[in-house]
Design an enzyme around this catalytic site. Structure first.
Site, PDB file in Angstrom:
ATOM      1  CG  ASN A 143      -0.211  -0.072   2.523  1.00  0.00           C
ATOM      2  OD1 ASN A 143       0.449  -1.071   2.812  1.00  0.00           O
ATOM      3  ND2 ASN A 143      -0.327   0.950   3.351  1.00  0.00           N
ATOM      4  CB  THR A 232     -28.590  -6.660  10.496  1.00  0.00           C
ATOM      5  OG1 THR A 232     -29.366  -7.063  11.618  1.00  0.00           O
ATOM      6  CG2 THR A 232     -29.489  -6.465   9.284  1.00  0.00           C
ATOM      7  CB  CYS A 318       4.310  13.254   9.688  1.00  0.00           C
ATOM      8  SG  CYS A 318       4.106  13.174   7.905  1.00  0.00           S
TER       9      CYS A 318
END
Length: 372
Positions: A143, A232, A318
């Site tokens: 990622n 649900t 950061c």
């Protein structure tokens, strides 16, 4: 606005919004209800499974829906934990995997070696397999820098050693963008999130290969809607996710996005001094480009972009403190790691957008370096 933070989240597409609205308005009953109105809702879940399973070449009944890949990753890692279990993973996994391993009991968690572009050392994998290894969990597309692991080769090594070792991949940045055929990849479990391919947020899923469902433990009790996580079913979001995936596949945007990635690399390297492309030249996702700039604080650069309505991500500490672990795991020189920016593309971006982004980048870097 120029939005270059699509690896964080994408804009929901129009057809997914329409699908969700249809379900909320015309099929809003509880999908577990036995009356015909409830069955209409359940039919949307069935349809969603058919669409997603056709993309990954699985049986529809091997799909289970979750709040997203984070929940799916946690389900896998907690299910296969145990005082006699060894797991193999890497130090550059998403925090939902890395932190989950840190908070579950295993006999040992073994971190595989990787190179500076994040590719797993296959010889190290071979050397670290043993009779106590129960799980191998790896990210398919990193990622942060977009590295695509050779999952098929990894699977062949694992299954040749012991076919009962379970291979799980986090396909959050992969589904809808590169092949996620679970049979060709040779995986047993695969996590994904809707909002990475222009679907709604808060919904995703877990592919569970037939025959190992009994190893997967529920994280919530109180119902049997999705077996692995009770509650649900959010069928409007589930249905919208499948329509978004269908649209993503139909867009055929891969070549355009790859052109953007290569173009951005070129104009940065040709115009900015002292920078490093962290994304590999081969076996990369074109949707992600990570660049490190020397003598720059990425958070400062990020906010200078924001002032010009350009939105990117920081790849340094950061950014909620976690990416520093990943950059350290990649061995990126401190000279560049403090100034890492992740550009992540979509079909909405043009080369003209990137030209403007470069102009802002040059001006911002010149300003920052003058005062540092």
């Amino acid at each position: 606005m120029i939005y270059l933070d699509n690896a964080a989240t994408t804009k929901i597409c129009k057809k997914a919004q329409e699908a969700r609205a249809f379900a909320e308005e015309s099929a809003f009953a509880n999908s577990s209800s036995l009356h015909s109105f409830g069955m209409k809702s359940n039919a949307l879940i069935i349809k969603a499974k058919e669409i997603i399973s056709s993309v990954i070449d699985s049986n529809p009944n091997e799909l289970y829906f979750t709040k997203g890949a984070t929940e799916a990753n946690n389900i896998v890692i907690s299910s296969l934990s145990g005082e006699n279990s060894i797991a193999l993973t890497s130090s550059i996994e998403h925090s939902s995997v890395y932190d989950s391993f840190s908070n579950n009991e295993y006999k040992e968690i073994v971190y595989l070696k990787n190179d500076n572009y994040g590719f797993i050392d296959l010889d190290d994998l071979k050397n670290k397999l043993n009779s106590d290894v129960k799980l191998v969990s790896l990210i398919y597309v990193n990622n942060e820098i977009g590295t695509i692991q050779d999952i098929k080769a990894i699977s062949n090594i694992i299954k040749s050693y012991n076919k009962n070792i379970i291979l799980h991949i986090d396909a959050t940045q992969a589904l809808g963008k590169i092949s996620c055929d679970v049979n060709k990849l040779g995986v047993d479990l695969m996590s994904f999130s809707s909002h990475k391919f222009h679907g709604p947020k808060g919904v995703g899923g877990l592919y569970v290969r037939k025959g190992i469902l009994n190893k997967i433990k529920p994280v919530l009790y109180g119902g049997h809607q999705q077996v692995i996580s009770s509650g649900t079913d959010n069928h409007p979001e589930i249905y919208a996710m499948s329509i978004a995936l269908e649209e993503q596949i139909a867009s055929n945007e891969y070549e355009h996005v790859n052109e953007l990635n290569l173009y951005m690399r070129d104009i940065i390297l040709n115009n900015i001094k002292e920078c490093r492309i962290n994304t590999p030249q081969d076996n990369y996702s074109p949707y992600i480009l990570s660049v490190g700039f020397s003598n720059i604080k990425s958070e400062v650069l990020l906010h200078m972009f924001e002032d010009k309505k350009i939105y990117v991500s920081s790849g340094s500490a950061c950014s909620k403190g976690d990416n520093n672990r990943i950059l350290l795991g990649l061995g990126i020189d401190k000279k560049y790691s403090d100034g890492v920016i992740r550009f992540s593309f979509s079909n909405d971006i043009s080369k003209k957008d990137l030209d403007y982004t470069l102009d802002v980048l040059k001006e911002s870097i010149d300003t920052i370096r003058k005062v540092m």
